[in-house]
Design an enzyme around this catalytic site. Structure first.
Site, PDB file in Angstrom:
ATOM      1  N   ASP A 199     -13.064  31.189  27.506  1.00 34.81           N
ATOM      2  CA  ASP A 199     -14.068  30.904  26.595  1.00 34.81           C
ATOM      3  C   ASP A 199     -14.037  31.686  25.191  1.00 34.81           C
ATOM      4  O   ASP A 199     -14.046  31.143  24.251  1.00 34.81           O
ATOM      5  CB  ASP A 199     -15.514  31.152  27.063  1.00 34.81           C
ATOM      6  CG  ASP A 199     -16.607  30.673  26.268  1.00 34.81           C
ATOM      7  OD1 ASP A 199     -16.553  29.853  25.714  1.00 34.81           O
ATOM      8  OD2 ASP A 199     -17.372  31.604  26.054  1.00 34.81           O
ATOM      9  N   ASP A 202     -13.815  36.967  26.709  1.00 32.76           N
ATOM     10  CA  ASP A 202     -13.990  37.129  28.151  1.00 32.76           C
ATOM     11  C   ASP A 202     -12.897  36.069  28.753  1.00 32.76           C
ATOM     12  O   ASP A 202     -12.195  35.637  28.330  1.00 32.76           O
ATOM     13  CB  ASP A 202     -15.368  36.872  28.690  1.00 32.76           C
ATOM     14  CG  ASP A 202     -15.906  35.718  28.084  1.00 32.76           C
ATOM     15  OD1 ASP A 202     -15.262  34.851  27.504  1.00 32.76           O
ATOM     16  OD2 ASP A 202     -17.106  35.540  28.297  1.00 32.76           O
ATOM     17  N   TYR A 352     -24.637  29.783  28.106  1.00 31.71           N
ATOM     18  CA  TYR A 352     -24.513  28.449  27.157  1.00 31.71           C
ATOM     19  C   TYR A 352     -25.722  27.620  27.878  1.00 31.71           C
ATOM     20  O   TYR A 352     -25.251  26.333  28.709  1.00 31.71           O
ATOM     21  CB  TYR A 352     -23.124  28.008  27.505  1.00 31.71           C
ATOM     22  CG  TYR A 352     -22.328  28.620  26.670  1.00 31.71           C
ATOM     23  CD1 TYR A 352     -22.061  28.588  25.531  1.00 31.71           C
ATOM     24  CD2 TYR A 352     -21.163  29.456  27.353  1.00 31.71           C
ATOM     25  CE1 TYR A 352     -21.259  29.227  24.602  1.00 31.71           C
ATOM     26  CE2 TYR A 352     -20.538  30.077  26.565  1.00 31.71           C
ATOM     27  CZ  TYR A 352     -20.174  30.036  25.206  1.00 31.71           C
ATOM     28  OH  TYR A 352     -19.351  30.761  24.544  1.00 31.71           O
ATOM     29  N   GLU A 558     -16.880  38.977  18.087  1.00 33.48           N
ATOM     30  CA  GLU A 558     -16.420  38.148  19.046  1.00 33.48           C
ATOM     31  C   GLU A 558     -15.611  36.961  18.612  1.00 33.48           C
ATOM     32  O   GLU A 558     -15.938  36.705  17.342  1.00 33.48           O
ATOM     33  CB  GLU A 558     -17.109  38.173  19.910  1.00 33.48           C
ATOM     34  CG  GLU A 558     -16.635  37.263  21.533  1.00 33.48           C
ATOM     35  CD  GLU A 558     -17.505  37.372  22.599  1.00 33.48           C
ATOM     36  OE1 GLU A 558     -16.940  37.267  23.686  1.00 33.48           O
ATOM     37  OE2 GLU A 558     -18.500  37.583  22.463  1.00 33.48           O
TER      38      GLU A 558
END
Length: 593
Positions: A199, A202, A352, A558
């Site tokens: 994703d 991670d 999510y 990120e």
């Protein structure tokens, strides 16, 4: 007069009148077709002809001023005539009926020798006089000079997705610091669930953001194929996009009506800092079933698979057919068993959580309509459509995608108003915050992502004839901000230009070459990451343009699959504008380092 023929003058004049009227009717039903994109080796076009007569079968005559090698039309059988200057398009069995008041639209891809832009017309046999549609007004927006090499950034973005691959990597893997990983990913009954994309920084595989990403990437490719062709990225794109498509096929078990929607437990995964290749924790698989539905995931995966069919159908017909078959089945699964996936998979809800499923089901229906021409899907999409201005285009909000595709298909002014309403909120003077240097800043989590996604939507809307000049100029400004028109003069895309982030929040990139150990100490270590995560865009700045290149700051640093998807497709759109000399001139940037 020849012997045996005895026409009086009245009869002769009647016959001539009939012939003249027939000729006029034939001429009137020939509609001009505008070539949307063209490049060395092909072109794209869309032909729309209003139907004024009840038809229970139809043939369209597509005529070109220059010879074309082959033509592909997904919703018709194609026969080549006249050395390639004419093609006859015949209805499929399932789309034979056209009713007065309908509009028959055909998406056309031509394959050529060289770069040509032929004058093109289309005629429907039996469609009476008056059944014509004026060609869309073409708004020219050229005169600009590219401040950045959008094609280069496009190619680098593909490399980011290659770095996110899970499973057994191919021999041509271009990311040498990545190896095979998560080879034990399995379903409850031992189903092979290897593959797909990790994703973000991670190693969980979340199907909603993954499929949202692949849909936007495929949309950009199908909209502007020339961008990939002229930058020699077409083969690399297909290698990239096949990775998630193959994974979705593995996730769907039609016999048991099971759709796997996640692999890896979010919290356990986040407690591990290290390479994907070194994972030892359990990686459970989470599934959707009739009793645990997830129409949002089903609709979005169906959209990706249908778009994948359109991309692959001339390249690998057998594979494309598999994609379309699975798309139809998964869509019907989502339709029959409505529900939000994050209510069925609680672990996903922590990361999510879905706000609804109508937008994804609308998107799935529209892509199936584009792929098949089956009007029942268009009717479904209208039913799922929501009359509301979208907050953003993103992994959880596809309303603007649904509205834009419905407008393209129907030209209904109600959908047009919704699309324009969305951009009234996003353009200067609307409700969205702008940073001092000019980014449309929707949220601190992935501001670059939202700006890139909106820029992509603006370019598609511009192609559809909606405020073309304004939307294109705005999209150029937003992408230029990400690539360097900001107060630091940095590219937020890693590896593009000479100044860019060096410490993204990404586990594998933070690790030294194997077999050296990698632990949480690498998260907190100072200095650049040992591996360069080429092509990724980091989350982005604060609303005051502030940004620090800090690996520990996952809010701004990120990376994620959905961060790059709209950005990459917007790059394809800008590359197309450069290719066609339609890149607009925009004001000098407010900031540049």
């Amino acid at each position: 007069m020849a012997r045996g023929i005895n026409f009086n003058n009245k009869k002769l004049s009647d016959i001539m009148l009939v012939l003249v009227l027939a000729a006029l009717a034939a001429a009137a039903s020939a509609a001009d077709v505008t070539i949307g994109n063209h490049w060395n080796g092909g072109f794209q076009a869309k032909a729309c002809v209003p139907i004024t007569t009840e038809l229970h079968s139809w043939k369209a005559h597509l005529k070109f001023s220059e010879a074309v090698d082959t033509v592909e039309v997904g919703t018709a059988d194609v026969q080549k005539l006249s050395g390639g200057k004419e093609f006859v398009l015949t209805n499929k069995q399932w789309n034979a009926d056209e009713h007065a008041g309908d509009t028959l639209c055909l998406d056309i891809v031509g394959h050529t020798t060289g770069d040509i832009n032929p004058k093109t017309t289309i005629t429907i046999e039996g469609n009476v006089a008056g059944a014509t549609q004026a060609p869309p007004k073409v708004v020219h927006t050229g005169g600009g000079t590219a401040r950045y090499n959008y094609g280069e950034a496009l190619g680098k973005s593909i490399l980011f997705y290659d770095a996110q691959r899970s499973g057994k990597l191919p021999a041509n893997n271009p990311i040498k610091w990545r190896g095979d990983s998560a080879l034990g990913d399995k379903g409850d009954n031992g189903e092979d669930l290897t593959g797909g994309w990790y994703d973000a920084g991670d190693h969980v595989k979340f199907s909603l953001p993954m499929s949202s990403s692949s849909t936007l990437l495929l949309w950009g490719y199908l909209q502007w194929k020339d961008a990939y062709a002229t930058t020699k990225q077409t083969d690399k794109f297909f290698d990239m996009i096949k990775w998630p498509l193959d994974y979705y096929l593995k996730c769907w078990i039609p016999a048991s009506q099971t759709l796997y929607a996640q692999v890896g437990e979010g919290n356990d995964d986040h407690h591990f800092w290290g390479r994907a290749e070194d994972m030892k924790m359990a990686r459970p698989a989470y599934k959707l079933t009739p009793s645990k539905p997830g129409s949002d995931v089903a609709g979005e995966i169906a959209a990706s698979l249908a778009a994948g069919y359109m991309a692959f159908k001339e390249r690998d017909k057998a594979y494309a057919t598999k994609l379309l078959t699975a798309s139809k089945q998964i869509y019907e699964f989502g339709k029959k068993y409505p529900g939000k996936y994050s209510q069925s998979i609680s672990d996903a809800g922590q990361f999510y959580s879905s706000s609804g499923f109508k937008d994804e089901m609308c998107e799935g229906a529209m892509w199936l309509y584009k792929a098949t021409g089956d009007k029942s899907y268009l009717a479904d999409a209208k039913g799922y459509h929501e009359n509301a201005w979208a907050w953003a285009l993103g992994w959880d909000d596809k309303k603007i995608a649904c509205q834009l595709m419905l407008y393209e298909a129907t030209k209904d002014t109600a959908y047009k108003d919704e699309v324009e309403g969305f951009f009234k909120g996003w353009l200067p003077g609307g409700s969205i915050t702008y940073t001092p240097c000019g980014q449309a800043w929707r949220d601190q989590w992935g501001s670059n992502r939202y700006a890139g996604d909106a820029a992509f939507a603006a370019l598609v809307a511009a192609d559809a004839g909606l405020d073309t000049a304004t939307y294109r100029k705005w999209a150029v400004g937003q992408i230029n901000y990400i690539l360097g028109d900001n107060n630091y003069g940095i590219s937020y895309q890693i590896g593009f230009g000479s100044k860019y982030p060096r410490s993204p929040h990404h586990r594998s990139a933070s690790c030294p070459d194997r077999p050296a150990p990698c632990t949480e100490a690498n998260l907190h270590s100072s200095g650049p990451s040992p591996q360069l995560l080429v092509g990724a865009i980091v989350g982005g700045p604060g609303k005051d343009d502030s940004y620090k290149d800090n690996r520990e700051d996952y809010v701004h640093n990120e990376v994620a699959c959905d961060y790059n998807s709209g950005f990459q497709s917007a790059l394809a759109g800008l590359t197309h504008l450069v290719n066609t000399k339609e890149l607009p001139a925009i004001p000098a940037p407010k900031c540049h380092g």
